[in-house]
Motif scaffolding. Sequence first.
Motif, mmCIF file in Angstrom:
data_model
loop_
_atom_site.group_PDB
_atom_site.id
_atom_site.type_symbol
_atom_site.label_atom_id
_atom_site.label_comp_id
_atom_site.label_asym_id
_atom_site.label_seq_id
_atom_site.Cartn_x
_atom_site.Cartn_y
_atom_site.Cartn_z
ATOM 1 N N ALA A 69 0.829 -1.206 0.000
ATOM 2 C CA ALA A 69 0.000 0.000 0.000
ATOM 3 C C ALA A 69 0.864 1.256 0.000
ATOM 4 C CB ALA A 69 -0.935 -0.009 1.213
ATOM 5 N N ILE A 70 1.879 1.279 0.883
ATOM 6 C CA ILE A 70 2.765 2.446 0.936
ATOM 7 C C ILE A 70 3.636 2.500 -0.309
ATOM 8 C CG2 ILE A 70 4.660 3.538 2.192
ATOM 9 C CD1 ILE A 70 3.516 2.473 4.761
ATOM 10 N N GLY A 71 4.142 1.337 -0.747
ATOM 11 C CA GLY A 71 4.978 1.301 -1.942
ATOM 12 C C GLY A 71 4.244 1.806 -3.157
ATOM 13 N N ASN A 72 2.946 1.524 -3.232
ATOM 14 C CA ASN A 72 2.135 2.008 -4.344
ATOM 15 C C ASN A 72 2.140 3.528 -4.408
ATOM 16 O OD1 ASN A 72 0.124 2.190 -6.389
ATOM 17 N ND2 ASN A 72 -1.477 2.260 -4.831
ATOM 18 N N ILE A 73 1.973 4.178 -3.256
ATOM 19 C CA ILE A 73 1.924 5.648 -3.227
ATOM 20 C C ILE A 73 3.295 6.252 -3.470
ATOM 21 C CG2 ILE A 73 1.422 7.658 -1.792
ATOM 22 C CD1 ILE A 73 -1.018 6.051 -2.835
ATOM 23 N N VAL A 74 4.310 5.754 -2.771
ATOM 24 C CA VAL A 74 5.671 6.277 -2.954
ATOM 25 C C VAL A 74 6.112 6.094 -4.403
ATOM 26 C CG1 VAL A 74 8.099 6.006 -2.293
ATOM 27 C CG2 VAL A 74 6.308 5.896 -0.544
ATOM 28 N N GLY A 75 5.901 4.884 -4.925
ATOM 29 C CA GLY A 75 6.293 4.617 -6.308
ATOM 30 C C GLY A 75 5.494 5.429 -7.309
ATOM 31 N N SER A 76 4.195 5.621 -7.035
ATOM 32 C CA SER A 76 3.351 6.408 -7.943
ATOM 33 C C SER A 76 3.822 7.851 -8.034
ATOM 34 C CB SER A 76 1.889 6.366 -7.480
ATOM 35 O OG SER A 76 1.333 5.090 -7.657
ATOM 36 N N ASN A 77 4.160 8.443 -6.886
ATOM 37 C CA ASN A 77 4.607 9.827 -6.911
ATOM 38 C C ASN A 77 5.960 9.979 -7.599
ATOM 39 O OD1 ASN A 77 2.276 10.417 -5.524
ATOM 40 N ND2 ASN A 77 3.267 11.620 -3.938
ATOM 41 N N LEU A 213 8.508 -4.521 -3.757
ATOM 42 C CA LEU A 213 8.990 -4.214 -5.098
ATOM 43 C C LEU A 213 7.825 -4.105 -6.069
ATOM 44 C CD1 LEU A 213 11.426 -3.769 -6.912
ATOM 45 C CD2 LEU A 213 11.520 -6.234 -7.307
ATOM 46 N N ILE A 214 6.831 -4.976 -5.928
ATOM 47 C CA ILE A 214 5.640 -4.892 -6.785
ATOM 48 C C ILE A 214 4.941 -3.552 -6.572
ATOM 49 C CG2 ILE A 214 3.336 -5.844 -7.209
ATOM 50 C CD1 ILE A 214 4.474 -8.591 -6.548
ATOM 51 N N GLY A 215 4.824 -3.114 -5.302
ATOM 52 C CA GLY A 215 4.176 -1.838 -5.007
ATOM 53 C C GLY A 215 4.916 -0.656 -5.598
ATOM 54 N N LEU A 216 6.267 -0.675 -5.476
ATOM 55 C CA LEU A 216 7.078 0.447 -5.954
ATOM 56 C C LEU A 216 7.176 0.508 -7.473
ATOM 57 C CD1 LEU A 216 10.018 0.256 -3.379
ATOM 58 C CD2 LEU A 216 8.464 2.196 -3.650
ATOM 59 N N THR A 217 6.967 -0.617 -8.142
ATOM 60 C CA THR A 217 7.172 -0.655 -9.588
ATOM 61 C C THR A 217 5.875 -0.936 -10.348
ATOM 62 O OG1 THR A 217 7.815 -2.996 -9.404
ATOM 63 C CG2 THR A 217 9.584 -1.359 -9.359
ATOM 64 N N ILE A 218 5.402 -2.185 -10.310
ATOM 65 C CA ILE A 218 4.258 -2.584 -11.124
ATOM 66 C C ILE A 218 2.989 -1.835 -10.718
ATOM 67 C CG2 ILE A 218 2.793 -4.487 -11.847
ATOM 68 C CD1 ILE A 218 5.605 -4.650 -12.930
ATOM 69 N N LEU A 219 2.651 -1.872 -9.421
ATOM 70 C CA LEU A 219 1.443 -1.181 -8.976
ATOM 71 C C LEU A 219 1.567 0.322 -9.180
ATOM 72 C CD1 LEU A 219 0.249 -2.920 -5.676
ATOM 73 C CD2 LEU A 219 -0.678 -3.117 -7.973
ATOM 74 N N ALA A 220 2.747 0.878 -8.860
ATOM 75 C CA ALA A 220 2.951 2.322 -9.003
ATOM 76 C C ALA A 220 2.785 2.755 -10.448
ATOM 77 C CB ALA A 220 4.337 2.706 -8.487
ATOM 78 N N ILE A 273 9.756 -1.054 2.492
ATOM 79 C CA ILE A 273 9.928 0.298 1.956
ATOM 80 C C ILE A 273 10.952 0.999 2.838
ATOM 81 C CG2 ILE A 273 8.801 2.454 1.332
ATOM 82 C CD1 ILE A 273 7.809 -0.032 -0.184
ATOM 83 N N THR A 274 12.076 1.377 2.270
ATOM 84 C CA THR A 274 13.194 1.896 3.052
ATOM 85 C C THR A 274 13.263 3.418 3.018
ATOM 86 O OG1 THR A 274 14.791 1.860 1.227
ATOM 87 C CG2 THR A 274 14.469 -0.201 2.467
ATOM 88 N N ILE A 275 14.149 3.935 3.832
ATOM 89 C CA ILE A 275 14.383 5.377 3.871
ATOM 90 C C ILE A 275 14.968 5.860 2.546
ATOM 91 C CG2 ILE A 275 16.762 5.434 4.729
ATOM 92 C CD1 ILE A 275 13.808 7.464 6.110
ATOM 93 N N VAL A 276 15.640 4.951 1.820
ATOM 94 C CA VAL A 276 16.184 5.302 0.498
ATOM 95 C C VAL A 276 15.047 5.615 -0.475
ATOM 96 C CG1 VAL A 276 17.490 4.458 -1.490
ATOM 97 C CG2 VAL A 276 18.281 3.945 0.828
ATOM 98 N N ASP A 277 13.997 4.792 -0.462
ATOM 99 C CA ASP A 277 12.855 5.028 -1.343
ATOM 100 C C ASP A 277 12.192 6.373 -1.038
ATOM 101 O OD1 ASP A 277 13.071 2.417 -2.565
ATOM 102 O OD2 ASP A 277 12.239 1.615 -0.696
ATOM 103 N N LEU A 278 12.038 6.673 0.259
ATOM 104 C CA LEU A 278 11.452 7.954 0.646
ATOM 105 C C LEU A 278 12.368 9.111 0.263
ATOM 106 C CD1 LEU A 278 10.061 7.020 4.194
ATOM 107 C CD2 LEU A 278 8.868 6.970 1.995
ATOM 108 N N GLY A 279 13.685 8.878 0.370
ATOM 109 C CA GLY A 279 14.643 9.904 -0.023
ATOM 110 C C GLY A 279 14.610 10.187 -1.516
ATOM 111 N N VAL A 280 14.420 9.142 -2.324
ATOM 112 C CA VAL A 280 14.304 9.323 -3.779
ATOM 113 C C VAL A 280 13.084 10.178 -4.101
ATOM 114 C CG1 VAL A 280 13.839 8.135 -5.963
ATOM 115 C CG2 VAL A 280 15.541 7.217 -4.385
ATOM 116 N N LEU A 281 11.995 9.962 -3.366
ATOM 117 C CA LEU A 281 10.784 10.763 -3.581
ATOM 118 C C LEU A 281 11.039 12.233 -3.286
ATOM 119 C CD1 LEU A 281 7.804 11.127 -4.160
ATOM 120 C CD2 LEU A 281 7.301 10.376 -1.827
#
Length: 326
Positions: A69-77, A213-220, A273-281
């Motif tokens: 759920a969180i990966g979907n939003i972070v990855g989408s943005n 990974l699915i949330g950050l990529t495919i779902l996003a 979902i790591t701090i790196v992913d949030l940092g990329v956002l």
Amino acid sequence: MIINILLLTVGLVLILGGANYMTDGSAAIAKKLGMSDFIVGLTIVSMMTSAPELVVSIMSASNASTDMAIGNIVGSNIFNILVIIGVVAMIRPIEVTRGVLINEIPLVILSSAVLFVMGCSPYIDGTPMVLTRVDGILLLLFFVIFMRYTIASAHKAPATDPVAEDGQRQKPLPTWKALVFLSGGLAALIFGGQWFVDGAAGIARGLGWSEALIGLTILAAGTSLPELATSAVAAMRGFSGICLGNVIGSCIFNIFFVLGATSTIMPLQFGNITIVDLGVLVAASCLFWIFGWFFRLRTITRAEGAVLFLAYIGYMVYLYSQQVTV
């Protein structure tokens, strides 16, 4: 696997068709309501194209897949900023007004920074990396403030009078037809996005990918396809305001409302979902503002769009390398 590929294909067709109709409908309504393309993109279009993120995040959380759920939003943005703005700028350079750079894009940075700080709780006070109900309520309060500001801006923004590529003024659509285009296009985007996500996620699970990974990529990417299709079509038809407002509104809506509502219903563990992913956002949000403000004054050029798109490719390579090492 064949069914997943079929869902993927049909979903993509619906998304592209829905984007055409929704762009025509929203542009017509903008003119009739005396609203600018940007304000319509910031509100009506962004909220409608973010419907897939809302549905997918709530469904993922209810199925105990909170990191998805969180990966979907972070990855989408991240996708919205690096891919959509990047691709649209490569199609046609995006002119950004001074007001957008001062008022709206900083809100995108703020939303990303707030989520980053909430994800830093293990490093701040040693608590688990989780979005609590209190965090959700705080995000919803930010959303209320954003909507209050947007409504006030809508009254001040000048109406647009779209001009076609050949320089001729476009014949306005009747109100009933604009509403049919808008609602029909939205339905196609939602159903197409859901089928695309189902097919892509099925293929990814078959390859052994993690839920994060699915949330950050495919779902996003899948849930952001409505934004990408709508923005690309709008840019090609000369409605750059809808494109820019769509991306900005979607980014803010995703974090403040979608994550706010979802975590208020059920606390969300960040999981993988790591701090790196949030940092990329956060970095992507800042790059969005920098490219708009500097280099070529208040214009995101084709070269800058290419840089944004390549940055997303680099992030995908990083995620894949992390998956392989695990």
